[in-house]
Write a protein that holds these residues in place. Structure first.
Motif: not given
Length: 107
Positions: A56-78
């Motif tokens: 929860e830092c303002d500006g540049a964060c020294e930690h990489a974001p957690e990546v959550v991949h989205v399944v590209l079905d109908e809802k995910g593609s939206e």
């Protein structure tokens, strides 16, 4: 703060994995993050991800974001229509053998 995030993600994945091991459906969760879209040379959507801030830092964060991949079905593609925006998506998250997190979006 980073420790709390990782503990939350680990607990979420444990709950989802435990439910699936018992033959039940995984619980739905809310994931809030920035929508990142990968396009091919013709502009077609190839991948959608949610980048969840690791702190929860303002500006540049020294930690990489957690990546959550989205399944590209109908809802995910939206979600591709929300590229660059911070959204909250509801769905189930599973961790694959390669330790990537994949979300099937329900709303």
């Amino acid at each position: 703060m980073k420790g709390i995030l990782w503990m939350s993600v680990a607990a979420l994945l444990f709950v989802c994995g435990s439910s699936m091991a018992e033959g039940e459906h995984p619980e739905e969760v809310d994931v809030t993050g920035t929508v990142v879209v990968t396009h091919d040379d013709a502009g077609a959507v190839q991948a959608v991800q949610l980048e969840v801030k690791a702190c929860e830092c303002d500006g540049a964060c020294e930690h990489a974001p957690e990546v959550v991949h989205v399944v590209l079905d109908e809802k995910g593609s939206e979600l591709a229509d929300e590229e660059g925006d911070v959204v909250t998506a509801t769905g189930t998250v599973e961790q694959h053998e390669d330790e990537t997190n994949w979300m099937t979006v329900s709303s």
